[in-house]
Scaffold this active site. Structure first.
Site, PDB file in Angstrom:
ATOM      1  CE1 TYR A  64       4.513  -2.485 -19.013  1.00 29.21           C
ATOM      2  CE2 TYR A  64       4.295  -4.871 -19.186  1.00 29.21           C
ATOM      3  CZ  TYR A  64       4.269  -3.619 -19.770  1.00 29.21           C
ATOM      4  OH  TYR A  64       4.014  -3.511 -21.127  1.00 29.21           O
ATOM      5  NE  ARG A 117      -1.786  -0.721 -25.199  1.00 30.46           N
ATOM      6  CZ  ARG A 117      -1.024  -0.540 -26.272  1.00 30.46           C
ATOM      7  NH1 ARG A 117      -0.808  -1.536 -27.087  1.00 30.46           N
ATOM      8  NH2 ARG A 117      -0.461   0.605 -26.509  1.00 30.46           N
TER       9      ARG A 117
END
Ligand SMILES: CC(C)(C)CN1C(=O)[C@@H](CC(=O)N[C@@H](CC(=O)O)C(=O)O)O[C@H](c2cccc3ccccc23)c2cc(Cl)ccc21
Length: 334
Positions: A135, A192
């Site tokens: 990521y 998140r």
């Protein structure tokens, strides 16, 4: 040009500290880097905006690199704080199209790869340390690779073979992992979750428990494990900075890195991170900006913070041995 002046105004509004740093850059790549930053900020704003409907978001992320060549394309439906770069994207892309072709190719290729990577992680956050590296490669490592390409293609860092893709990637991972570690509370409050489940689930059932006082020991153990993982990039960071020859490129690149090691040191074993933001003080940041002028001074800055971490390692911390190993390995390079 007036368009470029407007773009520097956008830069000042989106990131005062980065604006100050980019001002130091050699005129040869200053405009290209300013536009690179703004285009990336626009892409990041789309990724971060939770009010954009999923299928539209995926379309925007996959098409983004083409919007660089779409004369009047703007995006007016964002409610992010940084929506200014999307609402005025046509001003940014107009200046982008005036850039030298070699810079345009670098920037548009990074945007295409980054948009694809963001789509890959649009449904799930990184679950393992391996996925965290993947990521961070997409959202930050590619930025490092892009910056290196801009430096070398501009001639400021003439075919510097030492600035490999891998160590350029590491610079981005070091910054992004530091941001993810630092922003625990802010991210969790916005639902998140960038801390990998494979790591936090060793300590608690639910990542939100880290903010509860009865789980502060587990919280610190997880935090220290993630900081240890980030420290593994320090040797690449020092090797990259040691290979830079242009003074303005050095400062531009070194300043975010010294901010990151100072931030990691403040976060290490610091329970305040779970109930507030742990940021380095303005004064310390200004000192670091003025100090990070050459490799000798930057090595000393890293040594100082690595030593501060080393003295705070406690034997009962499960990562203690690994942390000590990473700190010592990093100190050897400095
Ligand atoms: C995701 C990220 C870490 C790469 C973001 N990123 C950076 O963090 C900025 C710094 C920044 O924006 N800091 C924030 C502070 C904060 O976020 O807390 C600020 O507002 O000043 O630096 C990087 C950055 C600058 C210089 C050389 C780099 C080499 C490799 C990778 C990244 C490099 C950056 C360069 C470009 Cl062109 C675009 C983005 C970035």
């Amino acid at each position: 040009s007036s368009g470029m002046k407007t773009c520097y105004e956008f830069l000042k509004k989106t990131s005062r500290s980065f604006y100050a740093v980019i001002e130091m850059l050699n005129p040869e790549i200053k405009d290209a880097m300013c536009l690179f930053y703004l285009v990336l900020r626009a892409l990041d704003t789309v990724e971060d905006d939770m009010t954009i409907e999923k299928s539209l978001k995926i379309k925007l992320l996959s098409q983004f690199h083409k919007f660089l060549y779409a004369e009047s394309w703007n995006f007016t439906k964002s409610c992010s704080n940084d929506r200014i770069v999307l609402e005025n994207f046509s001003v940014i892309s107009k200046e982008f199209r005036h850039l030298n072709k070699k810079y345009r190719e670098i920037i548009s290729k990074i945007c295409m790869k980054m948009g694809k990577g963001m789509i890959k992680f649009s449904n799930s956050s990184p679950q393992s340390l391996k996925e965290l590296d993947e990521y961070c490669h997409y959202v930050a490592g590619l930025v490092g690779i892009g910056c290196t390409s801009l430096f070398t293609s501009s001639g400021l860092e003439t075919n510097n073979i030492k600035l490999t893709t891998d160590i350029s990637n590491s610079l981005g991972l070091f910054l992004q992992k530091t941001n993810i570690i630092r922003d625990y509370l802010e991210d969790v409050n916005q639902n998140r979750y960038f801390w990998p489940k494979q790591v936090w689930s060793k300590y608690v059932e639910n990542i939100e428990y880290f903010s509860k006082p009865e789980f502060s020991r587990e919280a610190l153990q997880c935090l220290n494990e993630l900081i240890t993982n980030a420290l593994a990039h320090v040797s690449d960071v020092i090797n990259y900075l040691s290979a830079i020859s242009d003074e303005s490129v050095f400062r531009f690149t070194a300043i975010p890195q010294v901010m990151a090691i100072a931030t990691l040191e403040r976060c290490y074993n610091n329970v305040l991170l779970f109930n507030g933001v742990v940021k380095i003080r303005k004064g310390e940041a200004i000192c670091l900006m003025n100090e990070a002028t050459n490799i000798t001074k930057v090595k000393l800055i890293f040594m100082r913070y690595l030593n501060k971490i080393r003295y705070r390692i406690t034997a009962r911390d499960p990562s203690a041995i690994q942390t000590m190993r990473e700190v010592e390995r990093a100190m050897q390079i400095c």
